[in-house]
Design a protein around this motif. Structure first.
Motif, PDB file in Angstrom:
ATOM      1  N   MET A 170      94.397  76.222 173.173  1.00 42.66           N
ATOM      2  CA  MET A 170      94.565  77.408 174.011  1.00 42.66           C
ATOM      3  C   MET A 170      95.531  78.428 173.429  1.00 42.66           C
ATOM      4  O   MET A 170      95.568  79.569 173.887  1.00 42.66           O
ATOM      5  CB  MET A 170      95.081  76.998 175.396  1.00 42.66           C
ATOM      6  CG  MET A 170      96.433  76.303 175.365  1.00 42.66           C
ATOM      7  SD  MET A 170      97.216  76.108 176.988  1.00 42.66           S
ATOM      8  CE  MET A 170      97.882  77.746 177.245  1.00 42.66           C
ATOM      9  N   GLU A 171      96.300  78.054 172.417  1.00 47.76           N
ATOM     10  CA  GLU A 171      97.397  78.917 171.985  1.00 47.76           C
ATOM     11  C   GLU A 171      96.927  80.258 171.451  1.00 47.76           C
ATOM     12  O   GLU A 171      97.575  81.287 171.688  1.00 47.76           O
ATOM     13  CB  GLU A 171      98.281  78.217 170.955  1.00 47.76           C
ATOM     14  CG  GLU A 171      97.608  77.931 169.637  1.00 47.76           C
ATOM     15  CD  GLU A 171      98.626  77.629 168.543  1.00 47.76           C
ATOM     16  OE1 GLU A 171      99.817  77.885 168.733  1.00 47.76           O
ATOM     17  OE2 GLU A 171      98.200  77.140 167.486  1.00 47.76           O
ATOM     18  N   ASN A 172      95.813  80.299 170.726  1.00 48.90           N
ATOM     19  CA  ASN A 172      95.367  81.572 170.162  1.00 48.90           C
ATOM     20  C   ASN A 172      95.072  82.584 171.257  1.00 48.90           C
ATOM     21  O   ASN A 172      95.505  83.743 171.187  1.00 48.90           O
ATOM     22  CB  ASN A 172      94.131  81.354 169.287  1.00 48.90           C
ATOM     23  CG  ASN A 172      94.491  80.798 167.921  1.00 48.90           C
ATOM     24  OD1 ASN A 172      95.637  80.466 167.659  1.00 48.90           O
ATOM     25  ND2 ASN A 172      93.510  80.686 167.056  1.00 48.90           N
ATOM     26  N   HIS A 173      94.324  82.168 172.275  1.00 49.69           N
ATOM     27  CA  HIS A 173      93.997  83.075 173.376  1.00 49.69           C
ATOM     28  C   HIS A 173      95.253  83.467 174.135  1.00 49.69           C
ATOM     29  O   HIS A 173      95.456  84.648 174.452  1.00 49.69           O
ATOM     30  CB  HIS A 173      92.987  82.409 174.310  1.00 49.69           C
ATOM     31  CG  HIS A 173      92.736  83.183 175.562  1.00 49.69           C
ATOM     32  ND1 HIS A 173      91.969  84.322 175.589  1.00 49.69           N
ATOM     33  CD2 HIS A 173      93.189  82.996 176.838  1.00 49.69           C
ATOM     34  CE1 HIS A 173      91.927  84.801 176.825  1.00 49.69           C
ATOM     35  NE2 HIS A 173      92.660  84.016 177.595  1.00 49.69           N
ATOM     36  N   TRP A 174      96.110  82.489 174.399  1.00 49.55           N
ATOM     37  CA  TRP A 174      97.297  82.745 175.216  1.00 49.55           C
ATOM     38  C   TRP A 174      98.269  83.686 174.507  1.00 49.55           C
ATOM     39  O   TRP A 174      98.781  84.632 175.103  1.00 49.55           O
ATOM     40  CB  TRP A 174      97.964  81.408 175.538  1.00 49.55           C
ATOM     41  CG  TRP A 174      99.133  81.514 176.467  1.00 49.55           C
ATOM     42  CD1 TRP A 174      99.110  81.792 177.796  1.00 49.55           C
ATOM     43  CD2 TRP A 174     100.517  81.341 176.132  1.00 49.55           C
ATOM     44  NE1 TRP A 174     100.377  81.797 178.315  1.00 49.55           N
ATOM     45  CE2 TRP A 174     101.260  81.527 177.308  1.00 49.55           C
ATOM     46  CE3 TRP A 174     101.182  81.037 174.940  1.00 49.55           C
ATOM     47  CZ2 TRP A 174     102.641  81.423 177.333  1.00 49.55           C
ATOM     48  CZ3 TRP A 174     102.559  80.929 174.969  1.00 49.55           C
ATOM     49  CH2 TRP A 174     103.278  81.122 176.143  1.00 49.55           C
ATOM     50  N   GLN A 234     113.212  72.316 177.687  1.00 50.28           N
ATOM     51  CA  GLN A 234     112.668  70.976 177.868  1.00 50.28           C
ATOM     52  C   GLN A 234     111.249  70.972 177.307  1.00 50.28           C
ATOM     53  O   GLN A 234     110.542  71.981 177.362  1.00 50.28           O
ATOM     54  CB  GLN A 234     112.640  70.578 179.354  1.00 50.28           C
ATOM     55  CG  GLN A 234     114.012  70.454 179.986  1.00 50.28           C
ATOM     56  CD  GLN A 234     113.918  70.080 181.463  1.00 50.28           C
ATOM     57  OE1 GLN A 234     112.853  70.075 182.042  1.00 50.28           O
ATOM     58  NE2 GLN A 234     115.062  69.766 182.050  1.00 50.28           N
ATOM     59  N   GLU A 235     110.840  69.822 176.796  1.00 46.86           N
ATOM     60  CA  GLU A 235     109.488  69.727 176.226  1.00 46.86           C
ATOM     61  C   GLU A 235     108.438  70.014 177.292  1.00 46.86           C
ATOM     62  O   GLU A 235     108.581  69.622 178.452  1.00 46.86           O
ATOM     63  CB  GLU A 235     109.277  68.334 175.641  1.00 46.86           C
ATOM     64  CG  GLU A 235     107.943  68.161 174.954  1.00 46.86           C
ATOM     65  CD  GLU A 235     107.795  66.791 174.316  1.00 46.86           C
ATOM     66  OE1 GLU A 235     106.787  66.123 174.601  1.00 46.86           O
ATOM     67  OE2 GLU A 235     108.695  66.405 173.552  1.00 46.86           O
ATOM     68  N   ALA A 236     107.378  70.711 176.896  1.00 47.52           N
ATOM     69  CA  ALA A 236     106.292  71.060 177.814  1.00 47.52           C
ATOM     70  C   ALA A 236     105.022  70.319 177.408  1.00 47.52           C
ATOM     71  O   ALA A 236     104.709  70.210 176.222  1.00 47.52           O
ATOM     72  CB  ALA A 236     106.050  72.568 177.789  1.00 47.52           C
ATOM     73  N   THR A 237     104.292  69.816 178.403  1.00 43.28           N
ATOM     74  CA  THR A 237     103.036  69.117 178.125  1.00 43.28           C
ATOM     75  C   THR A 237     101.866  69.647 178.945  1.00 43.28           C
ATOM     76  O   THR A 237     100.724  69.292 178.684  1.00 43.28           O
ATOM     77  CB  THR A 237     103.175  67.603 178.387  1.00 43.28           C
ATOM     78  OG1 THR A 237     103.595  67.393 179.746  1.00 43.28           O
ATOM     79  CG2 THR A 237     104.206  66.982 177.444  1.00 43.28           C
ATOM     80  N   THR A 238     102.136  70.494 179.930  1.00 44.85           N
ATOM     81  CA  THR A 238     101.080  71.092 180.747  1.00 44.85           C
ATOM     82  C   THR A 238     101.234  72.599 180.737  1.00 44.85           C
ATOM     83  O   THR A 238     102.299  73.135 180.380  1.00 44.85           O
ATOM     84  CB  THR A 238     101.139  70.590 182.198  1.00 44.85           C
ATOM     85  OG1 THR A 238     102.336  71.099 182.822  1.00 44.85           O
ATOM     86  CG2 THR A 238     101.144  69.073 182.257  1.00 44.85           C
ATOM     87  N   ALA A 239     100.183  73.304 181.156  1.00 48.11           N
ATOM     88  CA  ALA A 239     100.226  74.757 181.194  1.00 48.11           C
ATOM     89  C   ALA A 239     101.317  75.257 182.141  1.00 48.11           C
ATOM     90  O   ALA A 239     101.997  76.250 181.862  1.00 48.11           O
ATOM     91  CB  ALA A 239      98.863  75.309 181.604  1.00 48.11           C
TER      92      ALA A 239
END
Length: 268
Positions: A170-174, A234-239
């Motif tokens: 998702m990173e490119n679009h976001w 903090q580490e992120a794992t969800t949107a």
């Protein structure tokens, strides 16, 4: 007297970054096939362990090289080029090279492999299999990743044991949407840059990448480009966690989660 050393911000492990490059797909080319130029496949797909499925036109010299080889296989390198999500002066942000052996499977195995790829990464050119295109399989022996975090040699078992970053698809679009619709975010993030970059006249902060550990920025200056990693508090794992961590880093007054918004930075 002790020395003070800048602590590098956390980043995904080498194999995880390599898996993320493979999952994003990017541009692919077969190198070292004996021809003068790299061979660009019609379709490519890399599995978790670095093995790959490659679709080539029937007239490709690579196919003839495999058929006439003594062992029925040829050594090649599959090069994957990972480009930034926005139009940068230097758009390539990572390269992944997978070395191994290219073989021609039988027709039944080739059709099965194409169907497996279609299930996870549909591509219209897969329909050309048997109609002007031939599928070959790459059995990996080793891989090398080169990106802003460094260069790493990896074995297929390392790739198979790693998971791609949760945001790699998702990173490119976001990030492209973030730069286009909310450029003020990058103005706010500039305060986390090292002092020399903050004070550089004409510097422009651009998005380069995002992962569970933080945000990667490209700072374009008149003198050159600089890559900087900002670590999430903090580490992120969800949107949703990603949205919260970005808000904390930017310093949004409406954020609902408290904490230190100061990020560790590392210019690489």
């Amino acid at each position: 007297m002790g020395q003070t050393r800048l602590r590098r911000p956390p980043a995904p492990a080498d194999a995880e970054r390599a898996r993320s490059v493979a999952v994003r797909g990017g541009e692919a080319a077969l190198v070292g096939t004996g021809g003068p130029e790299p061979v660009v496949p019609l379709v490519h797909h890399v599995h978790a362990d670095g093995s790959a499925v490659v679709l080539l036109p029937d007239e490709s010299p690579v196919l003839e090289a495999i058929r006439t080889s003594e062992r029925g296989e040829i050594p090649v390198m599959l090069e994957l080029t990972d480009r930034a999500p926005v139009d940068l002066r230097e758009p390539i942000r990572a390269l992944l090279w997978i070395s191994g052996w290219l073989r021609l499977p039988d027709a039944t195995t080739a059709r099965r492999a194409a169907m497996q790829v279609a299930d996870v990464a549909p591509h219209p050119r897969l329909l050309d299999l048997g109609h002007g295109a031939t599928l070959v399989k790459l059995t990996p022996s080793s891989a090398v990743l080169a990106d802003a975090e460094g260069t790493a040699a990896l074995a297929p078992v390392d790739l198979a044991a790693a998971r791609p970053d949760p945001f790699c698809r998702m990173e490119n679009h976001w990030l492209s949407h973030l730069e286009e619709a909310h450029p003020e975010v990058f103005d706010a993030l500039a305060r986390h840059l090292p002092a020399p970059l903050r004070c550089t006249l004409g510097a422009r902060v651009r998005p380069l990448g995002v992962d569970r550990c933080g945000l990667r920025l490209r700072v374009e200056t008149p003198e050159g480009d600089h890559d900087v990693r900002l670590a999430w508090p903090q580490e992120a794992t969800t949107a949703e966690e990603l949205r919260i961590q970005l808000g904390m880093l930017v310093g949004c007054p409406f954020r609902q989660v408290g904490g230190d918004a100061h990020a560790q930075v590392d210019e690489v």
